[in-house]
Enzyme design. Structure first.
Site, PDB file in Angstrom:
ATOM      1  N   ARG A  78     -62.271   4.203 -94.541  1.00 28.63           N
ATOM      2  CA  ARG A  78     -60.814   3.912 -94.704  1.00 28.63           C
ATOM      3  C   ARG A  78     -60.161   3.699 -93.448  1.00 28.63           C
ATOM      4  O   ARG A  78     -60.304   4.713 -92.558  1.00 28.63           O
ATOM      5  CB  ARG A  78     -59.776   5.215 -95.432  1.00 28.63           C
ATOM      6  CG  ARG A  78     -59.923   4.929 -96.964  1.00 28.63           C
ATOM      7  CD  ARG A  78     -58.754   5.841 -97.522  1.00 28.63           C
ATOM      8  NE  ARG A  78     -58.638   7.158 -96.990  1.00 28.63           N
ATOM      9  CZ  ARG A  78     -57.801   7.979 -97.446  1.00 28.63           C
ATOM     10  NH1 ARG A  78     -56.977   7.742 -98.497  1.00 28.63           N
ATOM     11  NH2 ARG A  78     -57.794   9.340 -96.918  1.00 28.63           N
TER      12      ARG A  78
ATOM     13  N   ASP B 244     -46.344   7.858-107.990  1.00 25.78           N
ATOM     14  CA  ASP B 244     -46.700   8.768-106.862  1.00 25.78           C
ATOM     15  C   ASP B 244     -46.735   7.732-105.756  1.00 25.78           C
ATOM     16  O   ASP B 244     -47.324   6.741-105.709  1.00 25.78           O
ATOM     17  CB  ASP B 244     -48.057   9.245-107.128  1.00 25.78           C
ATOM     18  CG  ASP B 244     -48.751  10.170-106.297  1.00 25.78           C
ATOM     19  OD1 ASP B 244     -48.111  10.059-105.064  1.00 25.78           O
ATOM     20  OD2 ASP B 244     -49.340  11.068-106.383  1.00 25.78           O
TER      21      ASP B 244
ATOM     22  N   TYR C 110     -46.446  14.156 -95.172  1.00 21.73           N
ATOM     23  CA  TYR C 110     -47.480  14.588 -94.034  1.00 21.73           C
ATOM     24  C   TYR C 110     -48.383  13.492 -93.734  1.00 21.73           C
ATOM     25  O   TYR C 110     -49.206  13.396 -92.883  1.00 21.73           O
ATOM     26  CB  TYR C 110     -48.190  15.605 -94.357  1.00 21.73           C
ATOM     27  CG  TYR C 110     -49.128  15.779 -95.644  1.00 21.73           C
ATOM     28  CD1 TYR C 110     -49.966  15.201 -95.830  1.00 21.73           C
ATOM     29  CD2 TYR C 110     -48.455  16.336 -96.686  1.00 21.73           C
ATOM     30  CE1 TYR C 110     -50.921  15.100 -97.069  1.00 21.73           C
ATOM     31  CE2 TYR C 110     -49.256  16.580 -97.696  1.00 21.73           C
ATOM     32  CZ  TYR C 110     -50.432  15.940 -98.011  1.00 21.73           C
ATOM     33  OH  TYR C 110     -51.156  16.184 -99.219  1.00 21.73           O
TER      34      TYR C 110
ATOM     35  N   PHE D 206     -55.369   9.185-107.493  1.00 21.40           N
ATOM     36  CA  PHE D 206     -55.786  10.326-106.652  1.00 21.40           C
ATOM     37  C   PHE D 206     -56.058  11.512-107.755  1.00 21.40           C
ATOM     38  O   PHE D 206     -55.389  11.607-108.584  1.00 21.40           O
ATOM     39  CB  PHE D 206     -54.747  10.722-105.779  1.00 21.40           C
ATOM     40  CG  PHE D 206     -55.126  11.776-104.781  1.00 21.40           C
ATOM     41  CD1 PHE D 206     -55.815  11.245-103.695  1.00 21.40           C
ATOM     42  CD2 PHE D 206     -54.817  12.922-104.922  1.00 21.40           C
ATOM     43  CE1 PHE D 206     -56.032  12.121-102.566  1.00 21.40           C
ATOM     44  CE2 PHE D 206     -54.912  13.889-103.839  1.00 21.40           C
ATOM     45  CZ  PHE D 206     -55.760  13.491-102.740  1.00 21.40           C
TER      46      PHE D 206
HETATM   47  C1  PLP Z   1     -52.518  12.898-100.848  1.00 19.35           C
HETATM   48  C2  PLP Z   1     -52.018  12.628-102.024  1.00 19.35           C
HETATM   49  C3  PLP Z   1     -51.550  13.637-102.819  1.00 19.35           C
HETATM   50  C4  PLP Z   1     -51.508  15.020-102.380  1.00 19.35           C
HETATM   51  O1  PLP Z   1     -51.099  15.912-103.202  1.00 19.35           O
HETATM   52  P1  PLP Z   1     -50.677  17.503-102.556  1.00 19.35           P
HETATM   53  O2  PLP Z   1     -50.288  18.341-103.534  1.00 19.35           O
HETATM   54  O3  PLP Z   1     -49.869  17.316-101.282  1.00 19.35           O
HETATM   55  O4  PLP Z   1     -52.249  17.966-102.069  1.00 19.35           O
HETATM   56  C5  PLP Z   1     -51.303  13.406-104.261  1.00 19.35           C
HETATM   57  N1  PLP Z   1     -51.204  12.342-104.643  1.00 19.35           N
HETATM   58  C6  PLP Z   1     -51.693  11.057-103.986  1.00 19.35           C
HETATM   59  C7  PLP Z   1     -51.540   9.829-104.567  1.00 19.35           C
HETATM   60  C8  PLP Z   1     -52.199  11.364-102.785  1.00 19.35           C
HETATM   61  O5  PLP Z   1     -52.480  10.343-102.150  1.00 19.35           O
END
Ligand code: PLP
Length: 416
Positions: free
Chosen positions: A375, A201, A226, A129
């Site tokens: 997705r 993560d 969330y 991500f």
């Molecule tokens: C959704 C997601 C995030 C989101 O990070 P935010 O700081 O909440 O915007 C981070 N890492 C991964 C792998 C995700 O899928």
């Protein structure tokens, strides 16, 4: 299951089916985007009203003590930790995943400077991500100590990339695009064998697949509430630190909430002894309070049952797409193998963006990720087997009639 009736029968026997009633789902919508923003638990509106009217409105500042606001990040961390193989006192719910990556990465690099001072590589994945990669780049730029980012991909497999120059490895347990899932215990063991620390993560894993942080011997973990945990838009994220590291170093966002005695109002920073040192400033209590509503449903379901149904829904979705949409240029971008699959299924289609807009117009809400990826989130708490049947019905019709081939479906908004 080759008929809708068979799917309806499977729903009747499904032990998780009654939990759908814990959520407020809009009529006429098939929601397959719970991997991006979870749905609204029915208890959340009443809980929000209670926090706003009673705890804030009537009790005002007294609520930091009387309503348990002060301890909320740690209390929710314990509750969430129970789903992720963490013990009490090892996790807090706070800040965003991006910020928690910064904290975990800074702490891990500092620990490694003591143990392996020459190591200068932060290892991640090209397909990770983007925020994970951006936070690594920002950290490298901030530290100005010659760190570099190395990315595993088709040309550079993990086994080759993980050499004795790697200080820290930051990987997503479940890939946000393909749904590929790493074997957390095996990959962590390989990192440790080669002297690296492992940060996981769990954004697409928490509430979606069974996770055992202590069992896998991970070093740090972060993730969102969330998505599969239904905490609400932008609800606070979480951070977990293995107890062996908690006191080794404190994270550099050394705000007063991570101080050992914040109300001493001392000049000098002195970190709290445990996981509280990963807090920074005053917490967003309204949003944080609502996280509990989603966590309660996840606990009621149990992660083993969630996993069993998630894989069954995924197998059904893949089989129906392959049998009923066989004449269309769809390719499966998600592993079939259960051990390598998270809780969403991704399909590639050359007109993926338009196809997804057309599906959304029909009430089937999934999402689109570059390049060409449709997705579909599989969320066993509120999706059933007949929903999967109906979703494939809509997909087939949109493809058969080329309903996606319209100018209005080519318009791009800020958020896809
Ligand atoms: C959704 C997601 C995030 C989101 O990070 P935010 O700081 O909440 O915007 C981070 N890492 C991964 C792998 C995700 O899928």
């Amino acid at each position: 299951m080759n008929t809708r009736e068979a799917c309806v029968n499977a729903d009747l026997k499904d032990p998780l089916a009654p939990l759908k009633d814990c959520f407020d789902l809009p009529p006429g919508v098939l929601y397959m985007d719970g991997n991006s923003l979870g749905v609204l638990p029915k208890t959340a509106a009443a809980r929000a009203a209670e926090v706003i009217r009673k705890e804030w409105g009537a009790d005002l500042i007294r609520s930091w003590n009387t309503a348990g606001w002060y301890d909320l990040p740690a209390r929710l961390g314990d509750k969430l930790g129970g789903l992720l193989g963490a013990r009490e006192g090892e996790m807090v719910v706070t800040d965003t995943t991006s910020l928690n990556i910064f904290k975990a990465l800074a702490a891990a690099l500092r620990i490694q400077q003591g143990k392996h001072p020459a190591r200068r590589v932060i290892l991640s994945e090209r397909d990770n991500f983007p925020t994970d990669l951006y936070m690594i780049q920002g950290m490298i730029d901030l530290l100005q100590q010659g760190y570099e980012m190395r990315l595993i991909d088709d040309d550079l497999p993990l086994d080759k990339a993980l050499d004795d120059s790697v200080a820290v490895m930051l990987l997503s347990h479940v890939n946000y695009r393909s749904g590929y899932m790493h074997d957390m215990a095996a990959v962590t063991a390989m990192a440790h064998e080669r002297g690296a620390l492992a940060i996981w993560d769990l954004a697409h894993a928490a509430g979606a697949v069974p996770v055992d942080l202590n069992g896998a011997d991970a070093d740090f973990a972060v993730g969102c509430t969330y998505k599969y945990l239904n905490g609400g838009p932008g609800s606070p994220a979480f951070i977990w630190v293995a107890p062996r590291h908690t006191s080794d170093f404190w994270q550099p966002l050394s705000g007063w909430w991570g101080h050992s005695r914040p109300f001493d109002m001392a000049v000098a920073y002195e970190p709290a002894g445990g996981i509280r040192r990963y807090l920074c400033g005053t917490q967003p209590i309204v949003s944080l309070s609502l996280v509990e509503c989603g966590l309660d449903v996840a606990h009621a379901a149990g992660m083993d049952e969630v996993r069993r149904k998630s894989l069954a829904l995924g197998d059904l979705f893949i089989a129906l797409v392959e049998s009923r949409c066989a004449d269309h240029p769809l390719t499966l971008a998600t592993p079939r193998n259960h051990a390598e699959r998270g809780s969403h299924v991704s399909l590639r289609h050359p007109n993926g963006f338009e196809v997804m807009q057309a599906l959304i117009a029909r009430g089937l809400i999934g999402d689109y990720r570059e390049p060409e990826v449709l997705r579909f989130g599989l969320t066993p708490l509120y999706l059933g087997y007949a929903d999967i049947w109906d979703a494939v019905d809509i997909l087939k019709d949109v493809l058969d009639t080329r309903a996606w081939d319209k100018p209005e479906f080519k318009q791009r908004s800020a958020v896809t």
